[in-house]
Design a protein around this motif. Structure first.
Motif, mmCIF file in Angstrom:
data_model
loop_
_atom_site.group_PDB
_atom_site.id
_atom_site.type_symbol
_atom_site.label_atom_id
_atom_site.label_comp_id
_atom_site.label_asym_id
_atom_site.label_seq_id
_atom_site.Cartn_x
_atom_site.Cartn_y
_atom_site.Cartn_z
ATOM 1 N N LEU A 35 55.717 -14.092 -33.782
ATOM 2 C CA LEU A 35 55.635 -12.670 -34.119
ATOM 3 C C LEU A 35 55.499 -11.801 -32.873
ATOM 4 N N TYR A 36 54.787 -12.320 -31.867
ATOM 5 C CA TYR A 36 54.487 -11.510 -30.681
ATOM 6 C C TYR A 36 55.100 -12.133 -29.436
ATOM 7 N N LYS A 37 56.287 -12.700 -29.587
ATOM 8 C CA LYS A 37 56.966 -13.328 -28.455
ATOM 9 C C LYS A 37 57.243 -12.305 -27.356
ATOM 10 N N GLY A 38 57.144 -12.764 -26.139
ATOM 11 C CA GLY A 38 57.373 -11.895 -24.994
ATOM 12 C C GLY A 38 56.110 -11.307 -24.411
ATOM 13 N N GLU A 39 54.992 -11.400 -25.144
ATOM 14 C CA GLU A 39 53.729 -10.889 -24.618
ATOM 15 C C GLU A 39 53.045 -11.963 -23.775
ATOM 16 N N ILE A 40 52.222 -11.526 -22.812
ATOM 17 C CA ILE A 40 51.549 -12.479 -21.932
ATOM 18 C C ILE A 40 50.189 -12.907 -22.489
ATOM 19 N N GLY A 41 49.779 -12.327 -23.617
ATOM 20 C CA GLY A 41 48.552 -12.764 -24.269
ATOM 21 C C GLY A 41 47.320 -11.933 -23.968
ATOM 22 N N LEU A 42 47.488 -10.758 -23.345
ATOM 23 C CA LEU A 42 46.353 -9.896 -23.037
ATOM 24 C C LEU A 42 46.163 -8.827 -24.116
ATOM 25 N N ARG A 43 44.904 -8.519 -24.413
ATOM 26 C CA ARG A 43 44.585 -7.424 -25.327
ATOM 27 C C ARG A 43 43.466 -6.580 -24.708
ATOM 28 N N LEU A 44 43.709 -5.282 -24.577
ATOM 29 C CA LEU A 44 42.704 -4.335 -24.096
ATOM 30 C C LEU A 44 42.217 -3.530 -25.292
ATOM 31 N N SER A 45 40.903 -3.562 -25.540
ATOM 32 C CA SER A 45 40.347 -2.956 -26.750
ATOM 33 C C SER A 45 39.313 -1.894 -26.417
ATOM 34 N N ALA A 46 39.268 -0.885 -27.263
ATOM 35 C CA ALA A 46 38.192 0.107 -27.258
ATOM 36 C C ALA A 46 37.426 -0.046 -28.564
ATOM 37 N N MET A 47 36.076 -0.017 -28.483
ATOM 38 C CA MET A 47 35.253 -0.276 -29.654
ATOM 39 C C MET A 47 34.117 0.741 -29.755
ATOM 40 N N VAL A 49 54.340 -1.954 -33.638
ATOM 41 C CA VAL A 49 53.891 -1.587 -32.294
ATOM 42 C C VAL A 49 52.892 -2.640 -31.817
ATOM 43 N N PRO A 50 52.709 -2.793 -30.487
ATOM 44 C CA PRO A 50 51.777 -3.810 -29.971
ATOM 45 C C PRO A 50 50.321 -3.378 -30.056
ATOM 46 N N VAL A 51 49.866 -3.070 -31.257
ATOM 47 C CA VAL A 51 48.518 -2.546 -31.491
ATOM 48 C C VAL A 51 47.854 -3.337 -32.612
ATOM 49 N N SER A 52 46.567 -3.570 -32.480
ATOM 50 C CA SER A 52 45.803 -4.215 -33.542
ATOM 51 C C SER A 52 44.517 -3.429 -33.790
ATOM 52 N N VAL A 53 43.990 -3.562 -34.993
ATOM 53 C CA VAL A 53 42.700 -2.974 -35.348
ATOM 54 C C VAL A 53 41.844 -4.077 -35.944
ATOM 55 N N ALA A 74 27.659 -4.477 -34.369
ATOM 56 C CA ALA A 74 28.861 -4.381 -35.200
ATOM 57 C C ALA A 74 29.690 -3.207 -34.707
ATOM 58 N N GLN A 75 31.009 -3.435 -34.535
ATOM 59 C CA GLN A 75 31.866 -2.396 -33.969
ATOM 60 C C GLN A 75 33.247 -2.404 -34.624
ATOM 61 N N MET A 76 33.830 -1.226 -34.722
ATOM 62 C CA MET A 76 35.237 -1.077 -35.062
ATOM 63 C C MET A 76 36.035 -1.122 -33.767
ATOM 64 N N ALA A 77 37.188 -1.793 -33.805
ATOM 65 C CA ALA A 77 37.958 -2.007 -32.578
ATOM 66 C C ALA A 77 39.426 -1.651 -32.785
ATOM 67 N N ALA A 78 40.025 -1.134 -31.720
ATOM 68 C CA ALA A 78 41.471 -0.917 -31.662
ATOM 69 C C ALA A 78 41.961 -1.476 -30.335
ATOM 70 N N GLY A 79 43.014 -2.289 -30.383
ATOM 71 C CA GLY A 79 43.463 -2.970 -29.179
ATOM 72 C C GLY A 79 44.951 -2.778 -28.918
ATOM 73 N N PHE A 80 45.305 -2.772 -27.629
ATOM 74 C CA PHE A 80 46.707 -2.707 -27.205
ATOM 75 C C PHE A 80 47.051 -4.042 -26.563
ATOM 76 N N HIS A 81 48.189 -4.611 -26.965
ATOM 77 C CA HIS A 81 48.587 -5.951 -26.524
ATOM 78 C C HIS A 81 49.667 -5.886 -25.452
ATOM 79 N N PHE A 82 49.513 -6.775 -24.455
ATOM 80 C CA PHE A 82 50.482 -6.867 -23.362
ATOM 81 C C PHE A 82 51.148 -8.251 -23.386
#
Length: 268
Positions: A92-104, A231-235, A260-268
């Protein structure tokens, strides 16, 4: 035609099952080179660029992957038995290097009510996280997180009321093990963190007092995530449970800490 033929190679795909789908992907360009269905007992030939390629085979929710370097080869045969099983996320996420930057954003609270009322009450928590997935195993990751909080609280200790301003910095390290179920994922793992806490206390009569403490926290982290396909985004929702030696008037006391936190992440 000669220049075109030199730029292309031939990939032969062989399998024995119906309803299997092959995808040839070029990570350098982020483009799908070819998608085709397997023909049992027949070999499929496809022209591909002379590049490092990833080949995926999907059937009944299962995914297998192979990697080919076609830069110095004119023809390669790939059988379904040559591929290794990988999680659906790898396709599903081919081509990504496996990094996720998140704000919580969320809350931090000690479980014991007596500690909350006398020393540190529940705090708002703001965090940044960096996760790398694929540490030796596709499911194993490594995560770093930085958290901050600043809050004014009203406390009661030894029948004396006072106000205090809490400033907290926290850095954490965890090793989450993630299981993917299509767009959804569950991750669990151990976590260790260090917290720096400053308490600025204001007593009746104008008396001021400031103390600082550094605490270690040892426990675990869990995350429920949902990945957006377009889009390369997760919640998701992230929770942490830790034991920490917290300071009291009688010395250090082990306390249970929940975050406990809500998170949104951008994937690279």
């Amino acid at each position: 035609m000669t220049a075109l033929s030199r730029a292309l190679a031939v990939l032969k795909l062989s399998g024995t099952e119906a309803n299997a789908r092959w995808t040839v992907f070029n990570p350098a360009t982020g483009l799908v080179v070819a998608e085709l269905f397997e023909q049992p007992g027949q070999q499929i030939k496809v022209a591909v660029p002379r590049a490092a390629l990833e080949v995926f085979r999907r059937r009944d929710g299962n995914v297998a992957q192979g990697q080919l370097d076609m830069r110095a080869r004119t023809e390669v045969e790939l059988r379904s038995s040559d591929l290794k099983t990988v999680p659906m996320a790898a396709y599903l996420y081919k081509g990504e290097i496996g990094l996720r930057l998140s704000a919580m954003v969320g809350m931090q609270s000690f479980v014991a009510k007596s500690f909350r009322s006398e020393y540190i009450d529940s705090l708002p928590l703001f965090s940044l996280g960096l996760n790398y997935q694929g540490l030796g195993l596709p499911e194993l990751g490594v995560s770093l997180d930085l958290s901050f909080s600043h809050s004014r609280q009203q406390m009661l200790l030894d029948a004396k009321e006072f106000n205090q301003t809490i400033t907290l910095f926290q850095g954490g390290f965890s090793l989450p093990y993630q299981l993917d179920f299509g767009s959804f994922s569950i991750a669990l793992g151990p976590r260790v963190a260090m917290m720096y806490v400053q308490r600025r206390k204001e007593f009746q009569g104008g008396e001021l007092s400031t103390d600082t403490v550094t605490m270690w926290a040892l426990g675990g982290v869990g995350r429920l995530g949902w990945r957006l396909n377009s889009v390369p985004v997760s919640v998701g929702i992230e929770g942490r449970l830790s034991y920490t030696p917290a300071p009291t008037k009688d010395g250090l006391r082990n306390e249970l800490l929940v975050e406990a936190q809500m998170a949104a992440g951008f994937h690279f």
